[in-house]
Design an enzyme around this catalytic site. Structure first.
Site, PDB file in Angstrom:
ATOM      1  N   HIS A 189      -3.213   6.608   2.046  1.00 35.51           N
ATOM      2  CA  HIS A 189      -3.810   5.363   1.344  1.00 35.51           C
ATOM      3  C   HIS A 189      -5.112   5.209   2.078  1.00 35.51           C
ATOM      4  O   HIS A 189      -5.497   4.993   3.133  1.00 35.51           O
ATOM      5  CB  HIS A 189      -2.682   3.974   2.166  1.00 35.51           C
ATOM      6  CG  HIS A 189      -3.346   2.771   1.753  1.00 35.51           C
ATOM      7  ND1 HIS A 189      -4.000   2.235   0.571  1.00 35.51           N
ATOM      8  CD2 HIS A 189      -3.771   1.747   2.685  1.00 35.51           C
ATOM      9  CE1 HIS A 189      -4.398   1.166   0.864  1.00 35.51           C
ATOM     10  NE2 HIS A 189      -4.397   0.726   1.821  1.00 35.51           N
ATOM     11  N   CYS A 244       0.627  -1.184  -0.014  1.00 33.93           N
ATOM     12  CA  CYS A 244      -0.027  -0.087  -0.123  1.00 33.93           C
ATOM     13  C   CYS A 244       0.811   1.174  -0.104  1.00 33.93           C
ATOM     14  O   CYS A 244       0.128   2.502  -0.148  1.00 33.93           O
ATOM     15  CB  CYS A 244      -0.851  -0.016   1.312  1.00 33.93           C
ATOM     16  SG  CYS A 244      -2.135  -1.389   1.317  1.00 33.93           S
ATOM     17  N   ASN A 266     -10.479  -0.652  -0.757  1.00 38.42           N
ATOM     18  CA  ASN A 266      -8.923  -0.698  -0.522  1.00 38.42           C
ATOM     19  C   ASN A 266      -8.463  -1.427  -1.837  1.00 38.42           C
ATOM     20  O   ASN A 266      -8.589  -2.732  -1.811  1.00 38.42           O
ATOM     21  CB  ASN A 266      -8.686  -1.642   0.791  1.00 38.42           C
ATOM     22  CG  ASN A 266      -6.980  -1.509   0.861  1.00 38.42           C
ATOM     23  OD1 ASN A 266      -6.286  -1.450   0.181  1.00 38.42           O
ATOM     24  ND2 ASN A 266      -6.894  -1.687   2.263  1.00 38.42           N
TER      25      ASN A 266
END
Length: 332
Positions: A257, A121, A287
């Site tokens: 993120h 990420c 996500n």
């Protein structure tokens, strides 16, 4: 600025952006037919309302190529003299050849460095940092930086703790040589011992007392990742700002993120920054790991929130456990 911290040298600017997400939407209601969950529970815990899912025959390189096509459609002159392609991904089509080489082949860039970068990420920001270094070396002038993931292909849809989170997508930016660099500060830190808290299982030995072998699916201890992020990310953002001599209130946008919107709300609160000044992509796309930051940037470009000249802090964090931050003056 702490005199022990060297100032970031930069001759780079972000000058173009594009994105792509698959057509298929996976809503919270649909997930409730797969696992014991519901829309109200998912939104309250994560802020995610839906995520995009790649088709069976659609892979990370397809998403990356589509994102670059979108960039070139919107900025037609961007193709001139591209000499590098960096792809941040944890879900390549194959271990090799790289996704970056597939992007190069799709567009026929004549003399292009091409490689993938895996920092989960934090990957997109790490790739931007890398691109700046390559341009600063004097060996490269225009580099495509792409964050692309097909996390649905490694998600266990019987595991409620992970399947509600992850989606697919890609974002691409062009980083090129500029007389006055617009990257103002950089930050990176890794706590490898925490890698046991979020990983893709596979052929692996024991690590920190935990056996990581398995079928390649995502495994996450959400509670530990949440605690780590809240206890470290705000200080990391402060360090980034301090290196540039800026206060949080002088930021136009924070782009963390998009792991979990509740986590981002808490990070903003600890920074003393209104949540409304955070750019995210989780509500729409879930996500998407390395793709979440460029997707959030492009959502804000398209709706007019993000404009040239604004000060933006990008901050990626996740598996590794790795963090990467970059403060820049937006140039698109």
């Amino acid at each position: 600025m702490d005199p022990r911290v060297p100032a970031l040298q930069s001759r780079s600017a972000v000058t173009a952006i594009g994105s792509y997400v698959p057509q298929r939407r996976l809503t919270n209601e649909e997930l409730s037919a797969l696992v014991d969950t519901n829309d109200e529970w998912i939104v309250r815990r994560t802020g995610i309302r839906e995520r995009r899912i790649a088709a069976d025959d659609e892979y990370t390189s397809d998403l990356a190529i589509a994102a670059v096509r979108d960039l070139l459609r919107r900025y037609p002159t961007a193709t001139d003299d591209i000499d590098g392609v960096l792809v941040a991904t944890t879900t390549p089509d194959n271990p090799f050849p790289s996704v970056a080489s597939r992007v190069q082949a799709a567009f026929g860039f004549k003399a292009a460095l091409a490689f993938d970068l895996n920092a989960a990420c934090a990957g997109f920001v790490s790739a931007l940092q890398t691109a700046n270094g390559l341009i600063l070396s004097g060996m490269y002038r225009k580099i495509l930086v792409i964050g692309a993931e097909t996390l649905s292909k490694i998600t266990d849809y019987t595991d409620r703790s992970t399947c509600i989170l992850f989606g697919d997508g890609a974002g691409a930016v062009l980083v090129e040589l500029a007389e006055q660099g617009r990257m103002l500060a950089s930050h990176a830190v890794t706590d490898g011992g925490g890698g046991i808290h979020v990983y893709a299982s596979g052929l692996s030995r024991e690590w920190n007392g935990q056996h990581l072998a398995g079928d390649g699916r995502i495994v996450q201890n959400g509670r530990e990742v949440y605690k780590w992020a809240l206890s470290t990310v705000p200080d990391g953002v402060r360090s980034l700002l301090n290196d540039a001599g800026l206060a949080a209130e002088s930021l136009d946008w924070l782009v963390p993120h998009s792991a979990n919107l509740r986590m981002i709300e808490a990070i903003c609160e600890r920074l003393g920054l209104p949540y409304e000044r955070a750019l995210t992509s989780a509500a729409e796309y879930g996500n998407t790991s390395a793709a979440s930051i460029p997707l959030a940037l492009d959502l804000a470009v398209r709706d007019g929130r993000l404009a040239a000249g604004q000060t933006v802090a990008l901050y990626g964090f996740g598996s590794g456990l790795t963090q990467a931050g970059l403060l820049l003056r937006w140039g698109v």
